[in-house]
Design an enzyme around this catalytic site. Structure first.
Site, PDB file in Angstrom:
ATOM      1  N   CYS A 164      77.276  69.921  52.544  1.00 39.48           N
ATOM      2  CA  CYS A 164      77.505  68.705  53.655  1.00 39.48           C
ATOM      3  C   CYS A 164      76.433  68.181  54.384  1.00 39.48           C
ATOM      4  O   CYS A 164      76.706  66.928  54.801  1.00 39.48           O
ATOM      5  CB  CYS A 164      77.832  69.618  54.794  1.00 39.48           C
ATOM      6  SG  CYS A 164      79.314  70.865  54.592  1.00 39.48           S
ATOM      7  N   HIS A 203      77.847  64.913  60.943  1.00 35.71           N
ATOM      8  CA  HIS A 203      78.667  65.717  60.039  1.00 35.71           C
ATOM      9  C   HIS A 203      79.921  66.328  60.807  1.00 35.71           C
ATOM     10  O   HIS A 203      79.380  66.900  61.910  1.00 35.71           O
ATOM     11  CB  HIS A 203      77.988  66.818  59.467  1.00 35.71           C
ATOM     12  CG  HIS A 203      78.901  67.584  58.414  1.00 35.71           C
ATOM     13  ND1 HIS A 203      79.690  67.173  57.659  1.00 35.71           N
ATOM     14  CD2 HIS A 203      78.830  68.945  58.603  1.00 35.71           C
ATOM     15  CE1 HIS A 203      80.227  68.299  57.263  1.00 35.71           C
ATOM     16  NE2 HIS A 203      79.756  69.244  57.540  1.00 35.71           N
ATOM     17  N   ASN A 219      86.644  69.210  58.106  1.00 42.19           N
ATOM     18  CA  ASN A 219      85.338  69.309  57.258  1.00 42.19           C
ATOM     19  C   ASN A 219      85.397  68.771  55.978  1.00 42.19           C
ATOM     20  O   ASN A 219      86.000  69.711  55.125  1.00 42.19           O
ATOM     21  CB  ASN A 219      84.837  70.764  57.478  1.00 42.19           C
ATOM     22  CG  ASN A 219      83.296  70.723  56.714  1.00 42.19           C
ATOM     23  OD1 ASN A 219      82.930  69.667  56.044  1.00 42.19           O
ATOM     24  ND2 ASN A 219      82.553  71.700  57.017  1.00 42.19           N
TER      25      ASN A 219
END
Length: 328
Positions: A122, A255, A285
């Site tokens: 990520c 993020h 996500n």
């Protein structure tokens, strides 16, 4: 002459299949897994996500995003001399050929430009953008396509409601070009392999098959605790390096993992939540794609304007984390 790098174009792509919490809950219930819209929203802020079609690859998503970034910048694929793709879901098991090379081919780039992948989960886009900035500042490249592209719907276990409801698919891209004026003001990257077990796919290829698990494993509470801690610290590190104070941040693009982590980071920096770009509610996500997806959305809807300071930061498996401060 001092060389700088500057973002001149942004682009993004989401697969056509939008999956709401209600639709996902119905799918999971059919296989004996209980969840609900309220359960998902309360814990993550996610209301929907997009899943790639069976015939879509990470490189396909990346190409769509890249073309939109090139179009915004007024550039052709042949103008690019480096392609960097951040992805934890590459086109090929074993990760080669790299997804970046496949993107290069699909864009029709026959100029022999360099291409490689970056793996920081990520944090991948932040790592890739920092790498591109370093290459440009060193005088090695002039125009770099930086892409985050993921198809996490293929690596989550749909019998594990703690993870399968959180992730989605998508891609985001930026074109970074050499500039006479500062664009990327500062970057900072970190990693701590002692936390490798809290977010991983604990399997490997052996004899042509997966030994262990091929599904994502996450210790949610441990990731949450570590993320909240490191995001505040790395934000201050990158701001201090650039000589910028938190009140000079125009936009925070974190993020997009969990709205509680995101809100906590903004509050610790003293930023009003109105200055934070939020797409986790619609995208879920999307790992390395989440920051460029959010950045592109805010650029295209007019929130992010030229000359504004944008702080991008992320955390990922490894454990990795980092931040980039950019003047648009």
């Amino acid at each position: 002459m001092t060389l700088y790098s500057k973002i001149t174009g942004t682009g993004s792509y989401l697969p056509a299949n939008r999956v709401t919490n209600e639709a996902l809950a119905t799918r999971l219930a059919a296989q004996g897994v209980e969840t609900s819209h309220e359960w998902i929203v309360t814990r993550s802020g996610i209301e929907a996500r997009h899943f790639a079609a069976a015939d879509e690859l990470s490189s396909d998503l990346a190409v769509h995003a890249a073309r939109r970034a090139l179009e915004m910048a007024g550039r052709e694929a042949g103008d690019i001399d480096l392609v960097i793709v951040a992805s934890s879901t590459p086109d090929f098991h074993g990760s080669f050929p790299s997804t970046a090379c496949i993107v290069q081919q699909k864009l029709g780039m026959a100029n022999g430009s360099a291409a490689f992948d970056v793996q920081a989960v990520c944090s991948g886009f932040v790592y890739a953008l920092s790498t591109a900035d370093a290459f440009i500042r060193a005088g090695n490249h002039k125009r770099v396509l930086v892409i985050g592209s993921e198809i996490f719907s293929r690596i989550v276990d749909f019998n594990d409601r703690g993870t399968c409801v959180l992730f989605g698919d998508g891609a985001g891209a930026v074109l970074l070009e050499v500039s006479n004026e500062p664009g990327i003001l500062a970057t900072k990257l970190h990693a701590d392999g002692s936390h490798a077990d809290i977010l991983s796919i604990p399997g490997n290829l052996a004899g042509g098959a997966v030994a262990g698990s091929g599904f994502l494993h996450m210790d949610g509470p441990a990731v949450f605790k570590l993320a909240v801690s490191v995001l505040e610290k790395v934000a201050h590190e990158v701001l201090d390096t650039a000589g910028v104070t938190p009140d000079q941040i125009d936009w925070l693009v974190p993020h997009q993992a969990n709205i509680r982590i995101m809100n906590g980071t903004a509050k610790k920096l003293g930023l009003p939540l109105e200055k934070m770009v939020v797409t986790v509610n619609e995208h879920g996500n999307t790992s390395a794609a989440s920051i460029p997806l959010a950045l592109d959305q805010a650029v295209r809807d007019g929130r992010i304007q030229p000359g504004q300071n944008v702080l991008m930061e992320g955390v990922g498996g490894g454990f990795t984390w980092g931040a980039v401060l950019a003047r648009m």
